[in-house]
Design an enzyme around this catalytic site. Structure first.
Site, PDB file in Angstrom:
ATOM      1  CG  HIS A 121      -1.896   0.960   1.405  1.00  0.00           C
ATOM      2  ND1 HIS A 121      -1.640   2.252   1.819  1.00  0.00           N
ATOM      3  CD2 HIS A 121      -3.229   0.902   1.190  1.00  0.00           C
ATOM      4  CE1 HIS A 121      -2.770   2.926   1.853  1.00  0.00           C
ATOM      5  NE2 HIS A 121      -3.757   2.130   1.469  1.00  0.00           N
ATOM      6  CG  ASP A 198       0.556  -2.000   6.145  1.00  0.00           C
ATOM      7  OD1 ASP A 198      -0.393  -2.143   6.941  1.00  0.00           O
ATOM      8  OD2 ASP A 198       0.452  -1.384   5.069  1.00  0.00           O
ATOM      9  CD  GLN A 201      -6.984  -4.239   4.583  1.00  0.00           C
ATOM     10  OE1 GLN A 201      -7.917  -4.870   5.111  1.00  0.00           O
ATOM     11  NE2 GLN A 201      -7.151  -3.024   4.100  1.00  0.00           N
ATOM     12  CE  LYS A 224      -7.268   0.027   6.650  1.00  0.00           C
ATOM     13  NZ  LYS A 224      -8.016   0.647   5.570  1.00  0.00           N
ATOM     14  CB  CYS A 364      -3.718   3.295  -1.601  1.00  0.00           C
ATOM     15  SG  CYS A 364      -5.060   4.430  -1.354  1.00  0.00           S
TER      16      CYS A 364
END
Ligand code: C6P
Length: 405
Positions: A121, A198, A201, A224, A364
């Site tokens: 991303h 990261d 998700q 999220k 993104c």
């Protein structure tokens, strides 16, 4: 009882009618909806306990501080961090990744390398580009294979004594690929590089345990994972954070200040300048409590089953291409797809007309779009409140689009 049958009534927004149809919300990877307990915890905080934290001696100041710091303890347990000092509150995943890139920037020198991946991303790319540009360092990408997994042989060839940072997504927001965090971090550690994960998700969907993953840094967003916007978490291994100079300054991150210098505060406050997102921390703690009551293993299983169903039903439609690894075990809760003859934005608009919310565009992740040879994709993503019927309805509407051509 299925998980969505348990959870659905807890989400007031799911009662909405959109374009004449009951809302089918398949965009949780962009931002999930919030259960009532999260909304109520934040309202209760503002109605009864709001004040600034760490500075006011009065009762409300102490209550707010207690709530804020208790939220930190809750996050620590949720992610299996060994110490509460390792949990830094940020504004979100991007903010956490920027914070660590700004902090590590001064450890980079000319010719040093930051390794990222082709599936990143922009939030895990651009902060490294900025840091590298300032220091004459270079950003290089680990390629992906045609099966949408990382090419770990190529990683081995890229990794070397110039590698200072290895920054990569736990779960891709487009492909759904779940990357082997523990292995990548171990290999980074072997060459003395800092591993930065990261987790945007992953945190909403997988049971996390920092003591097993053994990464140096892990960043994720509350919004999220059923929590409010405006807050995220940067986990940093204590030994690493202790030796880093803060990259950002302000109040609360100092012990003592003179005109020309300052003495830094203890961890984790050293990395939290200014008034933090207090109500948001309360909301995040409520979201974690909610997820823990459902059980993260059950959450992961439910969302994996929905992703598997979506892949199977969408792939069976002529003209539809589904991206990402074939095996459901290797995937998170997103399914990106394209419909021949339609721009991804048109697919999203036509689905919206049926009350179905999906995201479309480059997500993104423009370097990844180039690698896939597409301008963008449409993407369905799943949360605890989604049902198999909703997935089937998505597939039916997509099939109707296909047959219209
Ligand atoms: N991806 C999506 O629809 P923020 O905006 O800071 O909370 O999260 C940024 C981010 C970082 N990494 C990954 C892997 C992400 O998926 C995201 C957010 C959203 O895919 C919005 S672009």
């Amino acid at each position: 009882m299925r998980l969505d049958e348990l959870a659905r009534r807890d989400f007031p927004i799911l009662e909405r009618i959109v374009n004449g149809r009951p809302l089918i919300y398949l965009d949780s990877a962009a931002s999930s909806q919030k259960p009532r307990t999260v909304i109520e915890a934040m309202t209760r905080y503002y109605e009864r306990s709001h004040a600034n934290v760490h500075r006011s001696i009065h009762t409300l100041g102490e209550e707010a501080t207690e709530l804020y710091e208790t939220a930190r303890d809750r996050v620590q347990r949720f992610i299996g961090a060994a110490h509460r000092e390792e949990v830094v509150f940020t504004r979100g995943t991007s903010d956490g990744l920027s914070l660590i890139a700004e902090t590590l920037r001064r450890t980079l020198g000319p010719g040093d390398e930051v390794l990222v991946t082709e599936m990143e991303h922009h939030s895990n790319l651009v902060p490294w580009q900025l840091a590298a540009r300032d220091r004459g360092a270079v950003v290089r990408a680990i390629p992906i294979r045609d099966d949408a997994t990382l090419d770990l042989d190529a990683f081995g060839r890229l990794l070397g004594e110039r590698t200072r940072v290895v920054a990569f997504a736990h779960v891709s927001n487009v492909l759904g690929t779940v990357n082997p965090v523990r292995e990548i971090c171990a290999r980074a550690r072997a060459v003395g590089a800092v591993s930065v994960v990261d987790g945007a998700q992953a945190a909403p969907h997988l049971s996390l345990d920092m003591s097993l993953l053994e990464c140096d840094v892990y960043s994720f967003s509350s919004h999220k994972m059923l929590g409010p916007t405006g807050i995220g978490v940067l986990y940093g291994r204590r030994a690493l954070l202790e030796r880093l100079e803060p990259g950002r300054g302000g109040s609360e991150m100092i012990k003592e200040v003179w005109i020309d210098r300052a003495l830094w505060n203890d961890l984790p406050w050293r990395f939290e300048p200014g008034t933090p997102p207090i109500a948001e921390a309360v909301g995040l703690a409520a979201a974690i409590e909610y997820l823990e009551k459902l059980g993260m293993e059950r959450v992961a299983e439910h969302e994996r089953a929905l992703a598997h169903q979506a892949m199977a039903e969408l792939e069976a439609i002529p003209g539809v291409t589904v991206y990402g690894p074939r095996s459901p075990a290797a995937r998170g809760a997103v399914v990106a797809f394209s419909v021949a003859g339609y721009h991804p934005h048109d697919v999203a608009a036509l689905l919206d007309a049926e009350g179905i919310a999906v995201r479309a565009g480059h997500h993104c992740a423009q370097p990844l779009m180039r690698r896939l040879g597409v301008v963008g994709t449409s993407r369905a993503s799943f949360s605890v409140f989604n049902s198999p019927d909703e997935v089937s309805r998505l597939a039916r509407v997509v099939a109707e689009l296909g047959s219209r051509l």
